[in-house]
Design a protein around this motif. Structure first.
Motif, mmCIF file in Angstrom:
data_model
loop_
_atom_site.group_PDB
_atom_site.id
_atom_site.type_symbol
_atom_site.label_atom_id
_atom_site.label_comp_id
_atom_site.label_asym_id
_atom_site.label_seq_id
_atom_site.Cartn_x
_atom_site.Cartn_y
_atom_site.Cartn_z
ATOM 1 N N LEU A 102 25.427 -0.153 -9.493
ATOM 2 C CA LEU A 102 26.765 -0.953 -11.019
ATOM 3 C C LEU A 102 24.346 -1.756 -11.286
ATOM 4 O O LEU A 102 24.899 -1.334 -12.451
ATOM 5 N N ALA A 103 24.180 -1.657 -10.196
ATOM 6 C CA ALA A 103 22.851 -2.149 -11.222
ATOM 7 C C ALA A 103 21.398 -0.819 -10.905
ATOM 8 O O ALA A 103 21.256 -1.025 -12.855
ATOM 9 N N LYS A 104 21.665 0.115 -11.150
ATOM 10 C CA LYS A 104 20.798 1.059 -10.796
ATOM 11 C C LYS A 104 21.876 1.914 -12.841
ATOM 12 O O LYS A 104 21.062 2.250 -13.494
ATOM 13 N N ARG A 105 22.765 1.626 -13.010
ATOM 14 C CA ARG A 105 23.165 1.738 -13.644
ATOM 15 C C ARG A 105 22.968 0.728 -15.294
ATOM 16 O O ARG A 105 23.145 1.569 -16.520
ATOM 17 N N SER A 106 22.418 -0.134 -14.907
ATOM 18 C CA SER A 106 21.821 -0.931 -15.916
ATOM 19 C C SER A 106 20.837 -2.024 -15.589
ATOM 20 O O SER A 106 20.765 -2.928 -15.356
ATOM 21 N N PRO A 107 19.761 -0.590 -15.872
ATOM 22 C CA PRO A 107 18.627 -1.630 -15.229
ATOM 23 C C PRO A 107 18.270 -2.952 -16.058
ATOM 24 O O PRO A 107 17.951 -2.671 -17.329
ATOM 25 N N GLY A 108 18.054 -3.906 -15.380
ATOM 26 C CA GLY A 108 17.889 -5.489 -16.114
ATOM 27 C C GLY A 108 18.394 -5.838 -16.425
ATOM 28 O O GLY A 108 18.419 -7.391 -17.677
ATOM 29 N N ALA A 109 20.032 -5.820 -16.830
ATOM 30 C CA ALA A 109 21.179 -6.283 -16.978
ATOM 31 C C ALA A 109 21.475 -7.118 -15.564
ATOM 32 O O ALA A 109 21.794 -8.411 -16.415
ATOM 33 N N THR A 120 27.287 -3.545 -0.954
ATOM 34 C CA THR A 120 26.011 -3.547 -1.221
ATOM 35 C C THR A 120 26.015 -2.154 -2.080
ATOM 36 O O THR A 120 25.016 -2.324 -2.956
ATOM 37 N N GLN A 121 26.506 -1.451 -1.482
ATOM 38 C CA GLN A 121 26.480 0.106 -2.570
ATOM 39 C C GLN A 121 26.664 0.005 -3.814
ATOM 40 O O GLN A 121 26.722 0.491 -5.152
ATOM 41 N N MET A 147 14.557 -5.195 -4.275
ATOM 42 C CA MET A 147 15.036 -4.253 -6.325
ATOM 43 C C MET A 147 13.909 -3.135 -5.066
ATOM 44 O O MET A 147 13.712 -1.742 -5.761
ATOM 45 N N SER A 148 12.896 -3.433 -4.606
ATOM 46 C CA SER A 148 12.273 -2.760 -3.939
ATOM 47 C C SER A 148 12.665 -1.489 -3.287
ATOM 48 O O SER A 148 12.580 0.166 -3.163
ATOM 49 N N ILE A 149 13.234 -2.114 -2.340
ATOM 50 C CA ILE A 149 13.827 -0.949 -1.368
ATOM 51 C C ILE A 149 14.993 -0.267 -2.118
ATOM 52 O O ILE A 149 14.784 0.806 -1.758
ATOM 53 N N THR A 150 16.025 -0.951 -2.897
ATOM 54 C CA THR A 150 16.832 -0.090 -3.159
ATOM 55 C C THR A 150 16.856 0.497 -4.837
ATOM 56 O O THR A 150 17.313 1.060 -5.282
ATOM 57 N N GLY A 151 15.511 0.368 -5.364
ATOM 58 C CA GLY A 151 14.842 1.315 -6.147
ATOM 59 C C GLY A 151 15.891 0.429 -7.873
ATOM 60 O O GLY A 151 16.044 1.225 -8.448
ATOM 61 N N THR A 152 15.668 -0.570 -7.816
ATOM 62 C CA THR A 152 17.184 -1.888 -8.538
ATOM 63 C C THR A 152 15.836 -2.782 -9.297
ATOM 64 O O THR A 152 14.679 -2.864 -8.782
#
Length: 327
Positions: free
Chosen positions: A149-156, A143-144, A176-181
């Motif tokens: 990975l998602a945070k490195r490329s928001p919306g990708a 999960t981490q 998304m809300s919990i993880t800030g992604t």
């Protein structure tokens, strides 16, 4: 014949007619069912709602000695079929195999869902945790790793669901809300299509109750990240729980059950509830559900109503606290 005699006869006729009107529904309920029953599933074939419904329909057919025919009415995250069932004639011959998605998530996320509250609970049928999984093509294992990975490329990256407004959709929004992604939501017409997209690598994340994912998980076609159960699933003991993955707000159990349109005679509801009690206790259902990752879950109508109320309250709290909006 005197006028008084005629009056008395007329009065007796009225009383008899009234008694007949009252007795007729009761007699129908006592002989129920006398013809095939339609069991509406508000999602496409191949998803968890459909899979569990077909197991129950087969066993109810044998117990009630009438065919119970599953009819898929998918679309709009389960909202179309749910509304059709809620507005059906309340004679016990059109029923809904409802999911937590349609009964608890949709009323929180959407307006014009008043019909959901009119449905008459009959009995719970099954429970199952959700599994969050990703595509092997991403090359992440935990999960981490996925969050990083998602945070490195928001919306990708995107996440697939069984439809807009489904539990899968809402859980993705909560993730998304919990993880800030920031992930792009891609709704499909059912969990089977969403799963296929994940296997192909067209989608990057999805959540679904265990049963539709069992084969793909065992074949290594999906990479499981975590399960939303309170405990690890005995079928997949290597998959951590949401709490173990650092996401305790996603400890949420999926459920399915039988409901009837408002106005269905209480005798018919009681007949169906008793049938569900027998069916869910049968060795055949226990075995099939066990192989599919479901837990058989009989309840009284009152207990099912409480479960629905609790589910709506949980989703409403999370949606409000995290200010989740669905377009």
């Amino acid at each position: 014949m005197t006028r008084s005699v005629l009056s008395r006869r007329a009065a007796v006729a009225v009383v008899l007619a009234a008694a007949s009107a009252v007795a007729t529904p009761a007699l129908h309920a006592q002989s129920y069912p006398t013809r095939p029953i339609t069991l509406v599933v508000s999602f496409e074939p191949g998803g968890s709602t459909d899979i569990s419904a077909r197991v129950i329909a087969q066993e109810l057919s044998a117990h009630l000695q009438q065919p119970v025919v599953v009819e898929n009415k998918g679309g709009a995250g389960g909202r179309i079929g749910t509304k059709l069932a809620a507005q059906a004639k309340p004679d016990g011959y059109t029923l809904l195999w409802g999911s937590g998605s349609s009964l608890t998530a949709a009323p929180v996320l959407y307006s014009n869902q008043e019909h959901v509250a009119t449905l008459v609970p009959v009995s719970l049928g099954a429970t199952q945790p959700f599994v969050f999984a990703t595509s092997p093509a991403l090359g992440v294992k935990t999960t981490q790793d996925f969050i990083a990975l998602a945070k490195r490329s928001p919306g990708a990256l995107n996440f697939a669901s069984a439809g807009t407004g489904s539990s899968n959709h809402l859980l993705g929004e909560i993730f998304m809300s919990i993880t800030g992604t920031q992930l792009v939501h891609v709704p499909y017409k059912g969990a089977a299509l969403a799963k296929d997209a994940l296997i192909r690598g067209d989608a990057h994340l999805m959540d679904e109750v265990t049963s539709p994912l069992i084969g793909a998980l065992r074949a290594g076609q999906l990479v499981p990240l975590f399960s939303t159960g309170e405990k690890r699933d005995p079928m997949f003991p290597d998959i951590p729980t949401a709490a173990e993955a650092g996401l305790p707000d996603l400890t949420i159990q999926g459920f399915f059950g039988l409901l009837a349109p408002a106005g269905t005679p209480p005798q018919i509801v009681a007949r169906l509830n008793e049938a569900m009690r027998v069916v869910l206790a049968s060795p055949s259902v226990t075995k099939v559900f066990g192989n599919l990752g479901f837990n058989a879950a009989y309840s009284t109508p009152e207990q099912m109503a409480a479960r629905i109320s609790e589910g709506k309250a949980t989703y409403a709290r999370i949606v409000k606290e995290r200010q989740i909006r669905v377009e």
